[in-house]
Design a protein around this motif. Structure first.
Motif, PDB file in Angstrom:
ATOM      1  N   GLU A  41       0.934  -1.086  -0.260  1.00 39.60           N
ATOM      2  CA  GLU A  41      -0.100  -0.155  -0.029  1.00 39.60           C
ATOM      3  C   GLU A  41       0.793   1.056   0.019  1.00 39.60           C
ATOM      4  OE1 GLU A  41      -3.235   2.620   0.230  1.00 39.60           O
ATOM      5  OE2 GLU A  41      -2.949   0.624  -0.721  1.00 39.60           O
ATOM      6  N   ILE A  42       1.997   1.142   0.677  1.00 40.16           N
ATOM      7  CA  ILE A  42       2.918   2.332   0.659  1.00 40.16           C
ATOM      8  C   ILE A  42       3.460   2.597  -0.796  1.00 40.16           C
ATOM      9  CG2 ILE A  42       5.197   3.104   1.477  1.00 40.16           C
ATOM     10  CD1 ILE A  42       4.554   1.931   4.341  1.00 40.16           C
ATOM     11  N   VAL A  43       3.974   1.554  -1.610  1.00 37.23           N
ATOM     12  CA  VAL A  43       4.104   1.646  -3.085  1.00 37.23           C
ATOM     13  C   VAL A  43       3.182   2.214  -3.835  1.00 37.23           C
ATOM     14  CG1 VAL A  43       4.992   0.274  -4.529  1.00 37.23           C
ATOM     15  CG2 VAL A  43       6.160   0.035  -2.548  1.00 37.23           C
ATOM     16  N   ARG A  44       1.874   1.636  -3.278  1.00 35.69           N
ATOM     17  CA  ARG A  44       0.674   2.307  -4.174  1.00 35.69           C
ATOM     18  C   ARG A  44       0.712   3.736  -4.068  1.00 35.69           C
ATOM     19  NH1 ARG A  44      -3.855   3.972  -4.340  1.00 35.69           N
ATOM     20  NH2 ARG A  44      -4.105   4.133  -2.119  1.00 35.69           N
ATOM     21  N   ALA A  60      12.628  -3.355  -4.524  1.00 36.58           N
ATOM     22  CA  ALA A  60      13.651  -2.683  -5.434  1.00 36.58           C
ATOM     23  C   ALA A  60      12.979  -1.158  -5.783  1.00 36.58           C
ATOM     24  CB  ALA A  60      13.577  -3.410  -6.636  1.00 36.58           C
ATOM     25  N   PHE A  61      11.764  -1.092  -5.722  1.00 39.43           N
ATOM     26  CA  PHE A  61      11.019   0.258  -6.277  1.00 39.43           C
ATOM     27  C   PHE A  61      11.435   1.143  -5.045  1.00 39.43           C
ATOM     28  CE2 PHE A  61       7.789   3.390  -5.188  1.00 39.43           C
ATOM     29  CZ  PHE A  61       7.758   3.879  -6.226  1.00 39.43           C
ATOM     30  N   LEU A  62      11.366   0.686  -3.792  1.00 40.10           N
ATOM     31  CA  LEU A  62      11.625   1.455  -2.651  1.00 40.10           C
ATOM     32  C   LEU A  62      13.161   1.977  -2.287  1.00 40.10           C
ATOM     33  CD1 LEU A  62       9.049   0.066   0.113  1.00 40.10           C
ATOM     34  CD2 LEU A  62       8.860   2.032  -1.236  1.00 40.10           C
ATOM     35  N   ASN A  63      13.704   0.830  -2.411  1.00 40.41           N
ATOM     36  CA  ASN A  63      15.453   0.955  -2.474  1.00 40.41           C
ATOM     37  C   ASN A  63      15.933   2.004  -3.574  1.00 40.41           C
ATOM     38  OD1 ASN A  63      16.705  -0.336  -0.442  1.00 40.41           O
ATOM     39  ND2 ASN A  63      16.197  -2.521  -1.378  1.00 40.41           N
ATOM     40  N   GLY A  64      15.257   2.150  -4.697  1.00 41.70           N
ATOM     41  CA  GLY A  64      15.659   2.923  -5.723  1.00 41.70           C
ATOM     42  C   GLY A  64      14.932   4.198  -5.921  1.00 41.70           C
ATOM     43  N   ILE A  65      14.247   4.646  -4.822  1.00 39.42           N
ATOM     44  CA  ILE A  65      13.281   5.772  -5.090  1.00 39.42           C
ATOM     45  C   ILE A  65      14.028   6.983  -5.535  1.00 39.42           C
ATOM     46  CG2 ILE A  65      13.241   6.615  -2.666  1.00 39.42           C
ATOM     47  CD1 ILE A  65      10.264   6.449  -5.053  1.00 39.42           C
ATOM     48  N   HIS A  66      15.293   7.276  -4.971  1.00 39.09           N
ATOM     49  CA  HIS A  66      16.339   8.263  -5.412  1.00 39.09           C
ATOM     50  C   HIS A  66      16.416   8.207  -6.840  1.00 39.09           C
ATOM     51  CE1 HIS A  66      18.758   4.757  -4.523  1.00 39.09           C
ATOM     52  NE2 HIS A  66      19.777   5.065  -5.548  1.00 39.09           N
ATOM     53  N   LEU A 152      11.246  -1.041   5.697  1.00 39.09           N
ATOM     54  CA  LEU A 152      10.454  -1.762   4.647  1.00 39.09           C
ATOM     55  C   LEU A 152      11.596  -2.146   3.451  1.00 39.09           C
ATOM     56  CD1 LEU A 152       7.847   1.524   4.332  1.00 39.09           C
ATOM     57  CD2 LEU A 152       7.424  -1.240   5.345  1.00 39.09           C
ATOM     58  N   VAL A 153      12.656  -2.165   3.829  1.00 40.73           N
ATOM     59  CA  VAL A 153      13.847  -2.529   3.080  1.00 40.73           C
ATOM     60  C   VAL A 153      14.825  -3.172   4.295  1.00 40.73           C
ATOM     61  CG1 VAL A 153      13.423  -1.150   0.953  1.00 40.73           C
ATOM     62  CG2 VAL A 153      14.806   0.046   2.716  1.00 40.73           C
ATOM     63  N   ASP A 154      15.747  -3.750   3.636  1.00 39.36           N
ATOM     64  CA  ASP A 154      16.891  -4.079   4.399  1.00 39.36           C
ATOM     65  C   ASP A 154      17.932  -2.989   4.686  1.00 39.36           C
ATOM     66  OD1 ASP A 154      16.254  -6.733   4.107  1.00 39.36           O
ATOM     67  OD2 ASP A 154      17.916  -7.369   2.888  1.00 39.36           O
ATOM     68  N   VAL A 155      18.255  -2.666   6.181  1.00 34.74           N
ATOM     69  CA  VAL A 155      18.897  -1.608   6.613  1.00 34.74           C
ATOM     70  C   VAL A 155      20.285  -2.066   7.328  1.00 34.74           C
ATOM     71  CG1 VAL A 155      16.716  -0.160   6.781  1.00 34.74           C
ATOM     72  CG2 VAL A 155      17.871  -1.455   8.834  1.00 34.74           C
ATOM     73  N   TYR A 156      21.283  -1.499   6.944  1.00 39.09           N
ATOM     74  CA  TYR A 156      22.577  -1.733   7.385  1.00 39.09           C
ATOM     75  C   TYR A 156      23.591  -0.704   7.297  1.00 39.09           C
ATOM     76  CZ  TYR A 156      22.920  -1.942   2.370  1.00 39.09           C
ATOM     77  OH  TYR A 156      22.895  -1.529   1.034  1.00 39.09           O
ATOM     78  N   ASP A 157      24.614  -0.647   8.112  1.00 40.72           N
ATOM     79  CA  ASP A 157      25.756   0.163   7.912  1.00 40.72           C
ATOM     80  C   ASP A 157      24.922   1.776   8.320  1.00 40.72           C
ATOM     81  OD1 ASP A 157      27.651  -1.781   7.601  1.00 40.72           O
ATOM     82  OD2 ASP A 157      27.625  -1.413   5.538  1.00 40.72           O
ATOM     83  N   THR A 158      25.501   2.600   7.650  1.00 41.94           N
ATOM     84  CA  THR A 158      24.807   3.931   7.520  1.00 41.94           C
ATOM     85  C   THR A 158      23.445   4.110   7.110  1.00 41.94           C
ATOM     86  OG1 THR A 158      25.711   4.794   5.412  1.00 41.94           O
ATOM     87  CG2 THR A 158      27.130   4.965   7.454  1.00 41.94           C
ATOM     88  N   LYS A 159      23.029   3.271   6.494  1.00 44.33           N
ATOM     89  CA  LYS A 159      21.448   2.890   6.090  1.00 44.33           C
ATOM     90  C   LYS A 159      20.528   2.805   7.399  1.00 44.33           C
ATOM     91  CE  LYS A 159      18.436   0.912   2.724  1.00 44.33           C
ATOM     92  NZ  LYS A 159      18.276  -0.446   1.791  1.00 44.33           N
ATOM     93  N   ALA A 160      21.207   2.047   8.381  1.00 43.75           N
ATOM     94  CA  ALA A 160      20.679   1.964   9.624  1.00 43.75           C
ATOM     95  C   ALA A 160      20.622   3.021  10.383  1.00 43.75           C
ATOM     96  CB  ALA A 160      21.235   0.453  10.100  1.00 43.75           C
ATOM     97  N   MET A 161      19.777   2.604  11.646  1.00 47.75           N
ATOM     98  CA  MET A 161      19.896   3.646  12.886  1.00 47.75           C
ATOM     99  C   MET A 161      21.017   3.170  13.942  1.00 47.75           C
ATOM    100  SD  MET A 161      16.528   4.421  15.301  1.00 47.75           S
ATOM    101  CE  MET A 161      16.633   2.722  16.031  1.00 47.75           C
ATOM    102  N   TYR A 162      21.485   3.957  14.631  1.00 47.90           N
ATOM    103  CA  TYR A 162      22.634   3.805  15.793  1.00 47.90           C
ATOM    104  C   TYR A 162      21.755   3.890  17.150  1.00 47.90           C
ATOM    105  CZ  TYR A 162      23.319   8.905  15.763  1.00 47.90           C
ATOM    106  OH  TYR A 162      23.202  10.033  16.161  1.00 47.90           O
ATOM    107  N   ILE A 163      22.126   2.902  17.941  1.00 46.51           N
ATOM    108  CA  ILE A 163      21.475   3.246  19.370  1.00 46.51           C
ATOM    109  C   ILE A 163      22.849   3.052  20.425  1.00 46.51           C
ATOM    110  CG2 ILE A 163      20.249   1.989  21.064  1.00 46.51           C
ATOM    111  CD1 ILE A 163      18.462   0.984  19.069  1.00 46.51           C
ATOM    112  N   LEU A 164      22.678   3.740  21.309  1.00 41.30           N
ATOM    113  CA  LEU A 164      23.847   3.784  22.612  1.00 41.30           C
ATOM    114  C   LEU A 164      23.615   2.765  23.448  1.00 41.30           C
ATOM    115  CD1 LEU A 164      26.367   5.307  23.458  1.00 41.30           C
ATOM    116  CD2 LEU A 164      25.080   6.743  24.709  1.00 41.30           C
ATOM    117  N   ARG A 165      24.782   1.750  23.841  1.00 43.27           N
ATOM    118  CA  ARG A 165      24.478   0.716  24.685  1.00 43.27           C
ATOM    119  C   ARG A 165      23.885   1.434  26.194  1.00 43.27           C
ATOM    120  NH1 ARG A 165      28.947  -1.120  25.909  1.00 43.27           N
ATOM    121  NH2 ARG A 165      30.294   0.492  24.913  1.00 43.27           N
TER     122      ARG A 165
END
Length: 272
Positions: A41-44, A60-66, A152-165
């Motif tokens: 629905e978000i893609v729609r 793939a659509f969301l990953n490539g929205i840029h 809504l897509v895989d997140v990793y490295d700087t594409k992810a969020m950071y949290i303090l322990r």
């Protein structure tokens, strides 16, 4: 007859230990079909805004929205999707269903939920979409809540969020209290940059974390765009930290049990 000496299950105890140790848990969503339908629905809605055909591959659509919109155009797209999504009566119930077992295990089963499900889009190299290090409780949200954060897509490295322990997070208040300006000019990210943990989360998983922990994101230096949803949940009867972010304004009761509904409406007879 087997006698029971514990009020909690082994699974609940393990969830509690992990949440206390890390300040968060990452789990597969409880309902993958619901997540897929939500994402579709978000893609729609995005395609509706862009006036383009639905893609063959939602991820793939969301990953490539840029590749379809500029930095100047992305917020208009995000707002269209955000408003369209939250207009659906099924939006919040569906979103809660993704992490309900975690939320009920950490918070309880009588819940109040933030009035809207938030949407974030972070395109590669977009300096305007970074979120400075912060803790939600510093913005008058209740420390009794959790944040359900679902990519809504895989997140990793700087594409992810950071949290303090948590063990490091406990040092922040004392450290800032010793500063002459009360910490107003203190660069929290620079001070703790070696202590932050970037949390990888795959599509199909959800992250539930404490609002007490410092967190945020930096410039997305990957080649893909990040799309994520977030919403806050707390116990219906837990204390609220402010008149602005309280029950009836920021939160809505979503799972009150019938005994609570009866109790909240009870009025004792006068004259006794």
């Amino acid at each position: 007859m087997a006698l029971i000496e514990r009020f909690t299950t082994a699974q609940e105890d393990e969830l509690a230990r992990e949440f206390l140790a890390n300040g968060y848990v990452v789990r597969d969503v409880d309902d993958r079909a619901a997540l897929d339908a939500l994402r579709h629905e978000i893609v729609r809605l995005a395609c509706e805004h862009l006036k383009c055909d639905l893609p063959a591959d939602d991820g793939a659509f969301l990953n490539g929205i840029h590749q379809r919109v500029t930095v100047a155009e992305i917020n208009a797209l995000r707002l269209h999707v955000f408003n369209g999504l939250n207009a659906h009566s099924w939006c919040r119930p569906t979103y809660l269903s993704l992490a309900r077992s975690i939320v009920e295990g950490v918070v309880g089963n009588e819940l109040a939920m933030q009035n809207k499900v938030n949407l974030s889009v972070q395109m590669p190299n977009d300096e305007t979409s970074t979120l400075a290090v912060h803790a939600d409780v510093w913005s008058a949200e209740t420390p009794y809540e959790v944040v359900e954060w679902t990519p809504l897509v895989d997140v990793y490295d700087t594409k992810a969020m950071y949290i303090l322990r948590p063990e490091v997070n406990r040092t922040v208040r004392e450290r800032m209290s010793t500063l002459k300006d009360g910490g107003r000019e203190f660069d929290l990210f620079e001070a703790y940059k070696d202590e932050f943990h970037w949390v990888p989360v795959k599509y199909g998983q959800t992250l539930v974390f404490s609002p007490i922990l410092l967190h945020g994101n930096v410039r997305n230096d990957t080649a893909e765009s990040r799309w994520s949803l977030n919403c806050r949940l707390t116990g219906l009867f837990t204390p609220y930290a402010s008149d602005e972010k309280c029950l009836g304004r920021f939160y809505t009761p979503v799972t009150p049990k019938v005994a609570s509904r009866i109790g909240m409406n009870f009025r004792a007879p006068e004259g006794f």
